[in-house]
Scaffold this motif. Structure first.
Motif, PDB file in Angstrom:
ATOM      1  N   ILE A  45       0.830  -1.206   0.000  1.00  0.00           N
ATOM      2  CA  ILE A  45       0.000   0.000   0.000  1.00  0.00           C
ATOM      3  C   ILE A  45       0.864   1.256   0.000  1.00  0.00           C
ATOM      4  O   ILE A  45       0.555   2.242  -0.687  1.00  0.00           O
ATOM      5  CB  ILE A  45      -0.985  -0.019   1.189  1.00  0.00           C
ATOM      6  N   ASN A  46       1.963   1.243   0.739  1.00  0.00           N
ATOM      7  CA  ASN A  46       2.868   2.395   0.730  1.00  0.00           C
ATOM      8  C   ASN A  46       3.473   2.620  -0.654  1.00  0.00           C
ATOM      9  O   ASN A  46       3.590   3.750  -1.112  1.00  0.00           O
ATOM     10  CB  ASN A  46       3.960   2.229   1.782  1.00  0.00           C
ATOM     11  N   THR A  47       3.842   1.538  -1.321  1.00  0.00           N
ATOM     12  CA  THR A  47       4.369   1.651  -2.687  1.00  0.00           C
ATOM     13  C   THR A  47       3.299   2.192  -3.621  1.00  0.00           C
ATOM     14  O   THR A  47       3.576   3.055  -4.468  1.00  0.00           O
ATOM     15  CB  THR A  47       4.887   0.287  -3.180  1.00  0.00           C
ATOM     16  N   LEU A  48       2.078   1.709  -3.470  1.00  0.00           N
ATOM     17  CA  LEU A  48       0.970   2.217  -4.274  1.00  0.00           C
ATOM     18  C   LEU A  48       0.799   3.724  -4.066  1.00  0.00           C
ATOM     19  O   LEU A  48       0.626   4.478  -5.025  1.00  0.00           O
ATOM     20  CB  LEU A  48      -0.327   1.479  -3.914  1.00  0.00           C
ATOM     21  N   ALA A  49       0.850   4.172  -2.816  1.00  0.00           N
ATOM     22  CA  ALA A  49       0.728   5.604  -2.533  1.00  0.00           C
ATOM     23  C   ALA A  49       1.832   6.376  -3.246  1.00  0.00           C
ATOM     24  O   ALA A  49       1.563   7.375  -3.933  1.00  0.00           O
ATOM     25  CB  ALA A  49       0.788   5.856  -1.025  1.00  0.00           C
ATOM     26  N   PHE A  74       1.064  12.272  -5.341  1.00  0.00           N
ATOM     27  CA  PHE A  74       1.780  11.965  -4.098  1.00  0.00           C
ATOM     28  C   PHE A  74       3.015  12.845  -3.970  1.00  0.00           C
ATOM     29  O   PHE A  74       3.755  13.050  -4.931  1.00  0.00           O
ATOM     30  CB  PHE A  74       2.196  10.494  -4.064  1.00  0.00           C
ATOM     31  N   VAL A  75       3.273  13.347  -2.745  1.00  0.00           N
ATOM     32  CA  VAL A  75       4.455  14.170  -2.476  1.00  0.00           C
ATOM     33  C   VAL A  75       5.350  13.526  -1.421  1.00  0.00           C
ATOM     34  O   VAL A  75       6.555  13.395  -1.630  1.00  0.00           O
ATOM     35  CB  VAL A  75       4.042  15.590  -2.011  1.00  0.00           C
ATOM     36  N   TRP A  76       4.776  13.107  -0.299  1.00  0.00           N
ATOM     37  CA  TRP A  76       5.573  12.639   0.844  1.00  0.00           C
ATOM     38  C   TRP A  76       4.700  11.815   1.773  1.00  0.00           C
ATOM     39  O   TRP A  76       3.486  12.006   1.824  1.00  0.00           O
ATOM     40  CB  TRP A  76       6.111  13.854   1.595  1.00  0.00           C
ATOM     41  N   ARG A  77       5.347  10.917   2.523  1.00  0.00           N
ATOM     42  CA  ARG A  77       4.653  10.200   3.589  1.00  0.00           C
ATOM     43  C   ARG A  77       5.599  10.003   4.763  1.00  0.00           C
ATOM     44  O   ARG A  77       6.819   9.913   4.597  1.00  0.00           O
ATOM     45  CB  ARG A  77       4.086   8.859   3.127  1.00  0.00           C
ATOM     46  N   LEU A  78       5.023   9.962   5.963  1.00  0.00           N
ATOM     47  CA  LEU A  78       5.782   9.709   7.180  1.00  0.00           C
ATOM     48  C   LEU A  78       6.279   8.277   7.153  1.00  0.00           C
ATOM     49  O   LEU A  78       5.519   7.352   6.842  1.00  0.00           O
ATOM     50  CB  LEU A  78       4.867   9.928   8.393  1.00  0.00           C
ATOM     51  N   GLN A  79       7.557   8.088   7.473  1.00  0.00           N
ATOM     52  CA  GLN A  79       8.087   6.734   7.543  1.00  0.00           C
ATOM     53  C   GLN A  79       9.302   6.669   8.456  1.00  0.00           C
ATOM     54  O   GLN A  79      10.004   7.653   8.645  1.00  0.00           O
ATOM     55  CB  GLN A  79       8.418   6.193   6.157  1.00  0.00           C
ATOM     56  N   ASP A  80       9.518   5.478   9.004  1.00  0.00           N
ATOM     57  CA  ASP A  80      10.681   5.229   9.846  1.00  0.00           C
ATOM     58  C   ASP A  80      11.726   4.464   9.036  1.00  0.00           C
ATOM     59  O   ASP A  80      11.605   4.350   7.810  1.00  0.00           O
ATOM     60  CB  ASP A  80      10.267   4.469  11.116  1.00  0.00           C
ATOM     61  N   GLU A  81      12.721   3.932   9.697  1.00  0.00           N
ATOM     62  CA  GLU A  81      13.790   3.201   9.008  1.00  0.00           C
ATOM     63  C   GLU A  81      13.277   1.968   8.269  1.00  0.00           C
ATOM     64  O   GLU A  81      13.860   1.536   7.288  1.00  0.00           O
ATOM     65  CB  GLU A  81      14.877   2.768  10.000  1.00  0.00           C
ATOM     66  N   SER A 113      -8.600   3.196  -5.359  1.00  0.00           N
ATOM     67  CA  SER A 113      -7.393   2.438  -5.705  1.00  0.00           C
ATOM     68  C   SER A 113      -7.402   1.129  -4.929  1.00  0.00           C
ATOM     69  O   SER A 113      -8.344   0.843  -4.184  1.00  0.00           O
ATOM     70  CB  SER A 113      -6.129   3.247  -5.365  1.00  0.00           C
ATOM     71  N   ALA A 114      -6.332   0.376  -5.046  1.00  0.00           N
ATOM     72  CA  ALA A 114      -6.211  -0.877  -4.294  1.00  0.00           C
ATOM     73  C   ALA A 114      -6.121  -0.619  -2.794  1.00  0.00           C
ATOM     74  O   ALA A 114      -6.218  -1.558  -1.998  1.00  0.00           O
ATOM     75  CB  ALA A 114      -4.993  -1.661  -4.782  1.00  0.00           C
ATOM     76  N   HIS A 115      -5.953   0.630  -2.379  1.00  0.00           N
ATOM     77  CA  HIS A 115      -5.980   0.979  -0.964  1.00  0.00           C
ATOM     78  C   HIS A 115      -7.383   0.775  -0.381  1.00  0.00           C
ATOM     79  O   HIS A 115      -7.530   0.403   0.786  1.00  0.00           O
ATOM     80  CB  HIS A 115      -5.542   2.440  -0.790  1.00  0.00           C
ATOM     81  N   THR A 116      -8.407   1.018  -1.178  1.00  0.00           N
ATOM     82  CA  THR A 116      -9.787   1.005  -0.700  1.00  0.00           C
ATOM     83  C   THR A 116     -10.193  -0.320  -0.059  1.00  0.00           C
ATOM     84  O   THR A 116     -10.724  -0.316   1.060  1.00  0.00           O
ATOM     85  CB  THR A 116     -10.751   1.394  -1.837  1.00  0.00           C
TER      86      THR A 116
END
Length: 167
Positions: free
Chosen positions: A33-37, A43-50, A85-88
């Motif tokens: 889902i993150n890759t899809l986003a 899309f511009v940015w998303r919060l993520q950790d290591e 999208s496939a997120h839904t």
């Protein structure tokens, strides 16, 4: 190109910690889902950790609280990702993985292009939305406010028929 982007936050409380089998399908879908986003228009940015997602970021005493934040070029791009999208279908399963949340769990707001929201900023938007309802400061898909500097009601605002003509 607009000088404004749309930021979003959504939070939830998992029903169990990872790697409990009840939430394992949620965690297994995260990378996809993150890759899809990231590949979605707008899309511009998303919060993520290591690890590449936001699930390892601790922002509250409750370790089961999860936060998701992202920035998009416009609210239509974000809406298309969330609801078209496939997120839904993954989002439709949220009750399997998350407790029902009391209060605002999602907020949208405008940010200047080139800036990124902080978790504290996002939590303050949720608080404002929860306490005062949709406003230019924090709103929802159902009551999207226009870009700052543009006057008018929320984009999807539908006046109460009882109030029309009763000023």
């Amino acid at each position: 190109m607009s000088d404004w982007y749309i930021a979003q936050v959504n939070i939830g409380r998992l029903i169990a910690p990872w790697p409990d089998p009840r939430v394992l399908p949620f965690f297994e879908a995260l990378d996809r889902i993150n890759t899809l986003a990231e590949q979605s228009p707008g899309f511009v940015w998303r919060l993520q950790d290591e690890a590449g997602n936001a699930m390892g970021i601790s922002y509250a005493p409750d370790p089961l609280l999860a936060v998701n934040m992202s920035v998009w070029r416009d609210s239509d791009s974000l809406f298309d990702f969330v609801y078209r999208s496939a997120h839904t279908p993954e989002m439709a399963r949220r009750r399997e993985y998350f407790d029902r949340f009391d209060g605002a769990y999602q907020a949208l707001w405008w940010i200047e292009a080139g800036t990124l929201p902080t978790i504290n900023d996002a939590l303050s938007r949720l608080w404002m939305l929860d306490r005062f309802g949709p406003s230019q400061h924090a709103f929802t898909f159902k009551a999207r406010f226009p870009i700052p500097g543009i006057a008018g009601p929320p984009v999807d605002y539908k006046p109460d028929p009882w109030c029309v003509g009763r000023a």
